[in-house]
Design a protein around this motif. Structure first.
Motif, PDB file in Angstrom:
ATOM      1  N   ALA A 117       0.129   8.360   6.950  1.00 46.90           N
ATOM      2  CA  ALA A 117       0.318   9.589   6.164  1.00 46.90           C
ATOM      3  C   ALA A 117       1.746  10.110   6.306  1.00 46.90           C
ATOM      4  N   GLU A 175       0.840  -1.210   0.000  1.00 49.31           N
ATOM      5  CA  GLU A 175       0.000   0.000   0.000  1.00 49.31           C
ATOM      6  C   GLU A 175       0.868   1.251   0.000  1.00 49.31           C
ATOM      7  N   LEU A 176       1.916   1.251   0.828  1.00 45.05           N
ATOM      8  CA  LEU A 176       2.813   2.410   0.906  1.00 45.05           C
ATOM      9  C   LEU A 176       3.527   2.629  -0.426  1.00 45.05           C
ATOM     10  N   THR A 181      10.743   2.108  -2.652  1.00 46.62           N
ATOM     11  CA  THR A 181       9.877   2.332  -1.484  1.00 46.62           C
ATOM     12  C   THR A 181       9.660   1.040  -0.719  1.00 46.62           C
ATOM     13  N   ALA A 191       2.630   1.600  -3.472  1.00 53.46           N
ATOM     14  CA  ALA A 191       1.693   1.988  -4.538  1.00 53.46           C
ATOM     15  C   ALA A 191       1.277   3.448  -4.387  1.00 53.46           C
ATOM     16  N   THR A 192       0.963   3.862  -3.156  1.00 56.06           N
ATOM     17  CA  THR A 192       0.560   5.262  -2.923  1.00 56.06           C
ATOM     18  C   THR A 192       1.695   6.214  -3.271  1.00 56.06           C
ATOM     19  N   THR A 193       2.899   5.876  -2.825  1.00 52.60           N
ATOM     20  CA  THR A 193       4.057   6.735  -3.096  1.00 52.60           C
ATOM     21  C   THR A 193       4.326   6.832  -4.595  1.00 52.60           C
ATOM     22  N   THR A 194       4.228   5.707  -5.300  1.00 54.20           N
ATOM     23  CA  THR A 194       4.510   5.714  -6.738  1.00 54.20           C
ATOM     24  C   THR A 194       3.509   6.582  -7.501  1.00 54.20           C
ATOM     25  N   VAL A 195       2.233   6.443  -7.185  1.00 52.24           N
ATOM     26  CA  VAL A 195       1.216   7.241  -7.888  1.00 52.24           C
ATOM     27  C   VAL A 195       1.433   8.734  -7.626  1.00 52.24           C
ATOM     28  N   LEU A 196       1.641   9.092  -6.359  1.00 53.43           N
ATOM     29  CA  LEU A 196       1.828  10.509  -6.022  1.00 53.43           C
ATOM     30  C   LEU A 196       3.101  11.074  -6.633  1.00 53.43           C
ATOM     31  N   VAL A 239       4.013   8.093   4.135  1.00 55.18           N
ATOM     32  CA  VAL A 239       3.888   8.447   2.712  1.00 55.18           C
ATOM     33  C   VAL A 239       4.719   9.691   2.411  1.00 55.18           C
TER      34      VAL A 239
END
Length: 225
Positions: free
Chosen positions: A93, A16-17, A160, A19-24, A96
């Motif tokens: 958060a 989850e961390l 990440t 994927a979130t970091t990559t998209v942002l 991230v």
């Protein structure tokens, strides 16, 4: 089963961390890489050095200063308090935000190289045909720079996944909230649970090998396209 419920929770949280970091970072890093690739500003060198700083700094140093900045007496922490939001340290958060800083060069540098290799001729040709800035980016830049986007996304995700120092400083070791795979391996070793540590560490080695092999296989295909 070789993996415990805590191991599986750490794996899910790590994915989850990442994927979130990559998209942002793909959203935030693309305009920054474009600016670095094309600007003639005297600040280009300083900004490029700031982007590359996580490559040379120990992760614990980055994590320490982020922890200070996000703490109750730091500038970010006080701003968050002023907004009435929960504190960032020891939260997902906060992890991230730390990952965005730590993995920034792995997104920006491949994209910058891809944009620089395009040159100005394709964009000038599209402009003479009446294409606006957005059309030029979507129809010219994105297809031609696709290998750079793939490399940036894969490297950011993989980097990440392997974080340790930053997540330990910023997130602590809270099961289900901030305990990622690298921290879980550290816990197993501290408890002398080497079999469980082997399963997770071996998985990380296999994951890293597959990522590098995928990059090597994808890049030639993209160049031939």
């Amino acid at each position: 089963m070789p993996l415990s419920a805590e191991d599986l929770s750490a794996i899910v949280l790590t994915l989850e961390l990442a994927a979130t970091t990559t998209v942002l970072l793909m959203l935030l890093g693309t305009p920054l890489a474009w600016w670095l690739a094309h600007t003639a500003s005297r600040w280009r060198g300083a900004v490029g050095a700031l982007v590359a700083l996580p490559l040379v700094l120990p992760p614990t140093v980055i994590g320490f200063y982020l922890l200070v900045a996000m703490g109750p007496h730091g500038a970010v922490g006080q701003f968050v308090q002023w907004l009435g939001l929960p504190q960032l340290p020891f939260s997902f958060a906060g992890l991230v935000i730390g990952s965005l800083v730590y993995s920034l060069p792995f997104t920006v540098q491949p994209l910058q190289r891809a944009f620089e290799s395009l040159g100005r001729r394709p964009l000038e040709a599209a402009a003479t045909l009446g294409a606006g800035p957005v059309d030029r980016f979507l129809t010219v830049v994105l297809p031609l720079a696709r290998p750079g986007f793939i490399t940036a996304a894969v490297l950011t995700f993989a980097h990440t996944v392997g974080e340790f120092g930053v997540v330990l400083m910023l997130g602590g070791n809270i099961p289900g909230v901030t305990r990622v795979v690298s921290v879980q391996i550290y816990d197993h070793v501290e408890a002398m649970e080497y079999t469980q540590a082997h399963w997770l560490a071996g998985g990380m080695v296999l994951f890293s090998f597959l990522v590098l092999m995928a990059l090597n296989l994808l890049q030639p295909k993209e160049r031939q396209a």
